[in-house]
Design a protein around this motif. Structure first.
Motif: not given
Length: 548
Positions: A126-133
């Protein structure tokens, strides 16, 4: 001048209920990632946003105190997260998303890092997705312990998800894209700028979308070959797993059409001796290519629309629906919008398959690509005949001079080119095509196009004088000025040699259209013909059907 104020480093991270634990003095002999993060010699953490489950308040307090000892310059803000099940993706992402949306990011004064060493795998994702987006305007930070000494702070790595900054990755992506483009073009080094742009767009869509594709263009322009290569490219890149199933809809007749497409159950009609799955079910998980989709009947169009929208349909004679999830590629040499206007094609089906439409140009619209395609056809002929076929320099120059001239109609497009090369290869002494063989083939092509043997329809491409009289009638033709008659004869010759009004317009206005920001060649041609009381149906040589 005052110096710019240095940015503060802010880290957002989840408390590790396993890795960060430890009680009593012995906890200092254990590597704890959140504490170690604040011990990095070359990374000063000014503020740590420590997110933790509601039940880990005690452990969070211990970490706050320990970080205060090892890094007095770090302010720690412990925040409980309303996450009951940290392994539930929807719940975890929802809680983190709400936290991030409410967080007062200030990128001009603060640099943000997201710590992904701790927390469940779900939380890390989830942290990865929030940064990637870019909902979190920062980078990732990953910590690793020293293998020999678990009590040390270890090392950290910063990861920027802006892939454009990674030259090697970008180069590999460009290489893969180039390979995909080359594959779609059969490895042919094409030079026509418009065609190359078209293939680039097809590669993008084929890789990223499972929506229907509509490939239009004259007969022989390569629609079937392109469809199969799109499938192979998607299969190679893991975008589909099922088979490639193709059908020329012009071969469907009567009751057999529904059965071939949608299948039938045993006994549903005379001759139905066993169940038949149908092509739509066979294409499940893969690609279904329906060439000449404009030939489908009204009932088949309605059933196909339902299958595309719901992934379900009824086989003939069955009261039980079946499912099939496939990607449709449709091909046509007709103007389907014109077919809708004539009531021959469903407007809602066209809207469904018209999301991505790609118009393949005729061969004569790509004169700069005839030379590389000639070499490609020579290689194909060599493979088919089991011997190397070549053109000597004089013969090749002579063939290309004719092939790229206005006299070369290429009515059958690549089928004509393929047939010409095969004939020359068959007659080539010792596998080497000479000037005499080329001259013989050029005469054959001229005669073929002069008699219109490759073009259906009642009209023949006769001489200029006869052509106008044949279309308008001798009496009306005699009333035309010689200037208008010569010009009209040339226009009629083009119209009788193509499959659609749009294609004729592209040929006739090829030079002026290149200088226009917006073109409507078909409308220009319609207005020109109307000056003489003519319509496309009158002049095209295809009866009343103004199609491709």
């Amino acid at each position: 001048m005052a110096k710019n104020k240095a940015k503060q480093t802010v880290v957002l991270g989840m408390l590790g209920t396993t890795l960060d634990t430890g009680q009593g003095p012995q906890r200092w002999s254990k590597w704890r990632p959140t504490v170690a993060l604040c011990q990095q010699e070359d990374l000063v953490v000014h503020r740590l946003e420590l997110l933790h489950p509601p039940g880990a308040t005690g452990l969070a307090s211990t970490l706050v105190g320990d970080i205060r000892q090892v890094s007095p310059e770090t302010t720690v803000r412990a925040t409980p997260m309303a996450i009951r099940n940290p392994w539930d993706l929807e719940e975890t992402y929802g809680a983190l998303f709400d936290y991030v949306r409410a967080y007062p990011f200030n990128p001009e004064e603060e640099d943000y890092l997201v710590h992904i060493t701790t927390g469940t795998h779900i939380a890390q994702i989830c942290m990865f997705l929030l940064v990637e987006s870019r909902l979190i305007p920062g980078r990732l930070v990953q910590l690793s312990p020293e293998k020999r000494d678990g009590s040390s702070a270890g090392t950290h790595t910063l990861i920027d998800l802006d892939l454009s900054r990674y030259d090697t990755l970008a180069a590999r992506f460009r290489q893969e894209q180039r390979e995909g483009l080359s594959f779609l073009k059969s490895g042919i080094d094409t030079h026509n700028a418009a065609f190359n742009r078209l293939i680039e767009r097809i590669e993008q869509v084929a890789t990223n979308s499972r929506a229907p594709l509509l490939i239009t263009g004259p007969t022989g322009a390569g629609k079937s070959q392109l469809a199969r290569r799109i499938y192979t490219l998607k299969k190679t890149r893991g975008a589909v797993s099922g088979p490639f199933v193709d059908l020329n809809c012009a071969t469907l007749r009567g009751d057999g059409a529904m059965s071939a497409l949608f299948g039938h159950v045993k006994g549903s009609f005379t001759g139905a001796l066993q169940d038949r799955p149908g092509l739509l079910r066979q294409a499940h998980g893969g690609v279904l290519f329906l060439d000449e989709i404009g030939e489908l009947g009204a009932d088949e169009q309605a059933m196909l629309l339902r299958a595309l929208e719901d992934k379900r349909f009824l086989p003939v004679g069955s009261d039980k629906e079946v499912e099939s999830d496939f990607q449709l590629i449709a091909g046509t040499n007709r103007d389907l919008r014109d077919e809708v206007d004539r009531g021959r094609f469903r407007e809602d089906l066209l809207a469904r398959i018209n999301l991505w439409t790609f118009q393949l140009p005729a061969l004569r619209e790509r004169p700069e690509d005839i030379a590389p395609n000639l070499l490609y056809e020579l290689d194909r002929a060599s493979e088919a005949m089991g011997t190397r076929i070549t053109l000597n320099k004089e013969a090749q120059e002579r063939f290309l001079r004719f092939a790229t001239s206005p006299d070369a109609r290429w009515a059958g497009n690549f089928r004509d080119l393929n047939a010409a090369v095969l004939r020359m290869a068959t007659l080539a002494p010792g596998g080497r095509i000479t000037r005499d063989v080329v001259d013989e083939e050029l005469e054959r092509l001229r005669a073929q196009w002069r008699t219109g043997s490759t073009r259906p329809g009642p009209l023949r491409a006769t001489g200029s004088a006869d052509r106008v009289a044949e279309v308008m009638g001798a009496e009306l033709a005699q009333e035309l000025d010689r200037f208008d008659r010569v010009q009209l004869a040339d226009v009629l010759g083009v119209c009788q040699g193509v499959r659609s009004l749009s294609e004729a317009g592209r040929v006739l206005f090829a030079q002026s259209r290149a200088r226009k920001a917006s073109v409507n060649d078909a409308d220009r041609l319609k207005k020109y013909l109307a000056r003489f009381g003519l319509t496309w149906a009158d002049v095209s040589g295809h009866g009343t059907t103004a199609t491709e």
